[in-house]
Scaffold this motif. Sequence first.
Motif, short mmCIF file in Angstrom:
data_model
loop_
_atom_site.label_atom_id
_atom_site.label_comp_id
_atom_site.label_asym_id
_atom_site.label_seq_id
_atom_site.Cartn_x
_atom_site.Cartn_y
_atom_site.Cartn_z
N LYS A 1 0.80 -1.09 -0.06
CA LYS A 1 0.00 -0.22 -0.03
C LYS A 1 0.71 1.38 0.04
CE LYS A 1 -2.20 -1.37 3.72
NZ LYS A 1 -1.55 -2.50 3.94
N THR A 2 1.82 1.34 0.96
CA THR A 2 2.61 2.62 0.95
C THR A 2 3.53 2.87 -0.14
OG1 THR A 2 2.44 2.51 3.51
CG2 THR A 2 4.30 3.85 2.39
N THR A 3 3.85 1.82 -0.67
CA THR A 3 4.93 2.07 -1.71
C THR A 3 3.99 2.31 -3.15
OG1 THR A 3 6.12 0.11 -1.00
CG2 THR A 3 6.44 0.70 -3.37
N ARG B 1 11.83 -0.80 3.49
CA ARG B 1 11.08 -1.52 2.64
C ARG B 1 11.72 -1.94 1.53
NH1 ARG B 1 7.67 2.51 4.65
NH2 ARG B 1 5.70 1.87 5.30
N ASP C 1 14.65 -6.02 4.13
CA ASP C 1 13.24 -5.97 3.93
C ASP C 1 12.34 -6.16 5.25
OD1 ASP C 1 10.56 -5.68 2.46
OD2 ASP C 1 10.92 -7.67 1.29
N ASN D 1 8.14 -5.05 7.50
CA ASN D 1 7.11 -5.86 7.97
C ASN D 1 7.32 -7.42 7.17
OD1 ASN D 1 6.03 -5.69 5.51
ND2 ASN D 1 4.12 -4.55 6.07
N1 LIG Z 1 2.73 -6.58 -4.12
C1 LIG Z 1 3.30 -7.25 -2.93
N2 LIG Z 1 3.28 -8.50 -2.81
C2 LIG Z 1 3.98 -8.95 -1.74
N3 LIG Z 1 4.69 -8.42 -0.81
C3 LIG Z 1 4.77 -6.95 -1.19
C4 LIG Z 1 4.11 -6.38 -2.06
N4 LIG Z 1 4.39 -5.16 -2.17
C5 LIG Z 1 5.31 -4.70 -1.10
N5 LIG Z 1 5.54 -5.95 -0.39
C6 LIG Z 1 6.39 -6.25 0.76
O1 LIG Z 1 5.95 -5.25 1.72
C7 LIG Z 1 6.70 -4.65 2.34
C8 LIG Z 1 6.22 -3.32 2.75
O2 LIG Z 1 5.80 -2.59 1.70
P1 LIG Z 1 4.54 -1.34 1.68
O3 LIG Z 1 5.08 -0.49 3.07
O4 LIG Z 1 4.52 -0.63 0.49
O5 LIG Z 1 3.44 -2.16 2.31
P2 LIG Z 1 2.22 -1.79 3.18
O6 LIG Z 1 0.91 -2.61 2.72
O7 LIG Z 1 1.97 -0.29 3.19
O8 LIG Z 1 2.43 -2.09 4.63
P3 LIG Z 1 1.80 -1.83 6.09
O9 LIG Z 1 0.25 -2.30 5.77
O10 LIG Z 1 2.42 -2.62 6.95
O11 LIG Z 1 1.86 -0.13 6.10
C9 LIG Z 1 7.86 -4.53 1.00
O12 LIG Z 1 9.17 -3.96 1.51
C10 LIG Z 1 7.86 -5.81 0.57
O13 LIG Z 1 8.74 -6.68 1.14
#
Ligand SMILES: Nc1ncnc2c1ncn2[C@@H]1O[C@H](COP(=O)(O)OP(=O)(O)OP(=O)(O)O)[C@@H](O)[C@H]1O
Length: 426
Positions: free
Chosen positions: A101-103, A299, A313, A316
């Motif tokens: 989500k954040t990415t 991340r 990584d 989380n």
């Molecule tokens: N599409 C994906 N599928 C599987 N793993 C992913 C994917 N995108 C990111 N990740 C993993 O999730 C980690 C965190 O990414 P990100 O912060 O963008 O996710 P997030 O959903 O916002 O997490 P949170 O809910 O904890 O804030 C990345 O470092 C990577 O390891």
Amino acid sequence: MEIEDIYSRFKQCSSVSTDTRKLEEDCMYFALKGDNFDGNKFVKKAFEEGAKYCIVDDKNAVINDNCIIVDDVLLALQELATFHRNSIDIPIISLTGSNGKTTTKELIKAVLSTTYKVKATLGNLNNHIGVPLTLLSFSSNLDFGIVEMGANHLTEINFLCGIAQPDFGLITNFGKAHLEGFGGTEGVIKGKSELYDFLKANDKVAFINTDDPKQVKQIGDYPHRITFGSNTSNDYNIQFIQANPFVELKYENSTIKSQLIGDYNYGNIAVAVVVGLHFNVTSQNIQKAIETYKPDNNRSEILEKDTTKIILDAYNANPTSMMAAVKNFKQLEGEKKFLFLGDMFELGVDAEKEHQSLVSFIEEQFDKNIYIIGKNFYKTSTKSSTHKLASFDDLKSEIHKLDFTNATILIKGSRGMALERILELL
Ligand SMILES: Nc1ncnc2c1ncn2[C@@H]1O[C@H](COP(=O)(O)OP(=O)(O)OP(=O)(O)O)[C@@H](O)[C@H]1O
Ligand SMILES: CC(=O)N[C@H]1[C@@H](OP(=O)(O)OP(=O)(O)OC[C@H]2O[C@@H](n3ccc(=O)[nH]c3=O)[C@H](O)[C@@H]2O)O[C@H](CO)[C@@H](O)[C@@H]1O[C@H](C)C(=O)N[C@@H](C)C(=O)N[C@H](CCC(=O)N[C@@H](CCC[C@@H](N)C(=O)O)C(=O)O)C(=O)O
Ligand SMILES: C[C@@H](N)C(=O)N[C@H](C)C(=O)O
């Protein structure tokens, strides 16, 4: 006091704050109660630090006329955000999903900001407090607001949609995250799909990645959709090229060479490209925005220390993102690979099964240099070659014996494991 009256005072303020430790001059301070503190106790401090108004729900906290008493401060914050959302007529793009989500939010923001005035969720302030704070930071002079929504139980996304009222929405993916609160994988799908339910009920638009059958199934025959993926029948055709180590993809006549590792980041980048194309951002601007975006905060970062390459990584972990990281690590070039993997949290009754199946999978992929750390991994049955360590301290005494010359290392685990601490030991 009615919400309209609180709103007229909010309009006199510079911003909203819930924390006297980082408060802006002339802000409106909301005295929330949390696990550790009662914000009502910090009202005097808030005024000393420059707050203009304080919203409180303890009558003993009222120390001057600029204290506004309400029944429940959290509810007042959420109602004010909803009222504000209704007062600003800007398109809101909301996103949720188990991973990325954040990415994805940062990528969409980077792409749209090349051409428009945009604001988005700061960091991952994505819950029942973070989403109201995000909305209250938006103003009517924006072209777009981007709102990230997180959830660990059913009905939460529906609630956040009620506040943010998105015009456009997307789900990054449905994975095995927060299984404890959602009660299993089906619960995750239902809970995240509350975003689609909101879009459908309000005739709003969904961005759908047709390479993900779960998205296709959950959106059903809803017509207001923009599709993308590897199939040329989509509204936008995006092709994955490679991820070794950085993700490359192709659309129209452009090739994007991102600074993001992991084939799992392909979908995150693709949807940002599509949002840009849909809103008429030029291909050159999309390419530039994505190619200059670099992840931080543990991340999927790639670091180098002497001859050692480190994939950090450690922000989380959950079964889906762990599996994705391991698969990606397997396909990366490199002769000498080490895995340092920490426990995955918030899995409830599935914890034992998920840790075990992950270990079994890893042992099929790698025959040595597997280090698993934490109470859950410690309980798994492993081959004798796998190094099981009950705690980070146990790892500390092992790691200095290892030779990382010309090695590639993957470090991943749940936030509570804080495996970024490994960096200091290398
Ligand atoms: N599409 C994906 N599928 C599987 N793993 C992913 C994917 N995108 C990111 N990740 C993993 O999730 C980690 C965190 O990414 P990100 O912060 O963008 O996710 P997030 O959903 O916002 O997490 P949170 O809910 O904890 O804030 C990345 O470092 C990577 O390891
Ligand atoms: C309530 C609050 O905002 N707390 C933050 C605070 O915590 P702290 O431990 O200091 O105290 P309290 O919570 O007890 O404090 C009560 C209030 O008092 C204020 N205060 C305290 C001391 C002081 O001297 N002055 C004060 O004014 C205090 O600020 C409180 O308002 O600080 C911590 C450190 O900065 C924060 O971590 C803590 O934040 C909480 C966790 C929070 O919810 N913050 C939101 C703004 C937010 O969006 N945070 C996101 C959460 C992202 C996340 O994990 N999302 C999940 C899914 C969502 C699940 C959801 N149901 C959930 O439970 O969160 C995901 O997977 O994406 C973030 O932290 O990034
Ligand atoms: C960091 C928090 N949002 C999260 O995703 N927690 C999981 C359970 C983790 O710590 O990996």
